[in-house]
Motif scaffolding. Structure first.
Motif, PDB file in Angstrom:
ATOM      1  N   ARG A  35      38.912  32.569  43.296  1.00  0.00           N
ATOM      2  CA  ARG A  35      39.521  33.585  42.836  1.00  0.00           C
ATOM      3  C   ARG A  35      39.923  34.872  43.888  1.00  0.00           C
ATOM      4  NH1 ARG A  35      39.457  35.481  37.471  1.00  0.00           N
ATOM      5  NH2 ARG A  35      37.981  33.739  37.136  1.00  0.00           N
ATOM      6  N   SER A  36      38.941  35.036  44.749  1.00  0.00           N
ATOM      7  CA  SER A  36      39.508  36.270  46.005  1.00  0.00           C
ATOM      8  C   SER A  36      40.668  35.737  46.674  1.00  0.00           C
ATOM      9  CB  SER A  36      38.410  36.569  46.906  1.00  0.00           C
ATOM     10  OG  SER A  36      37.610  35.313  47.394  1.00  0.00           O
ATOM     11  N   TYR A  39      43.721  35.933  44.785  1.00  0.00           N
ATOM     12  CA  TYR A  39      44.515  37.118  44.765  1.00  0.00           C
ATOM     13  C   TYR A  39      44.894  37.660  45.843  1.00  0.00           C
ATOM     14  CZ  TYR A  39      42.614  38.018  39.763  1.00  0.00           C
ATOM     15  OH  TYR A  39      42.705  38.040  38.593  1.00  0.00           O
ATOM     16  N   LYS A  42      48.126  35.812  45.957  1.00  0.00           N
ATOM     17  CA  LYS A  42      49.030  36.677  45.193  1.00  0.00           C
ATOM     18  C   LYS A  42      49.640  37.836  45.786  1.00  0.00           C
ATOM     19  CE  LYS A  42      48.941  37.998  40.417  1.00  0.00           C
ATOM     20  NZ  LYS A  42      49.688  39.412  40.589  1.00  0.00           N
TER      21      LYS A  42
END
Length: 77
Positions: A35-36, A39, A42
């Motif tokens: 997830r990190s 992000y 992104k």
């Protein structure tokens, strides 16, 4: 990752127009990324196009994820 390894689950949503929207958990599993890291990617503008829902959750259209895969396959060749 080859197309044969792509997977979806029954938990993803399908819009009225028939387009599939994936939950972030499904996207992370498919691209095999934390997830990190997602992000960070992104934030740099390198990730697939995301839709932010009013509750803050993210969704990714299947067509946008497939386009992102294609763009990254071409860039790495």
């Amino acid at each position: 990752m080859s197309q044969g390894k792509r997977r979806t689950s029954a938990a993803s949503t399908v819009t009225r127009s028939g387009g599939q929207k994936l939950k972030l958990k499904e996207v992370l599993a498919e691209i095999d990324m934390s997830r990190s890291a997602f992000y960070r990617m992104k934030a740099r503008g390198k990730g697939p196009k995301c839709i932010k829902l009013p509750n803050g959750q993210l969704r990714v259209r299947r067509v946008d994820l497939d386009a992102w895969w294609e763009a990254n396959e071409e860039a790495s060749v």
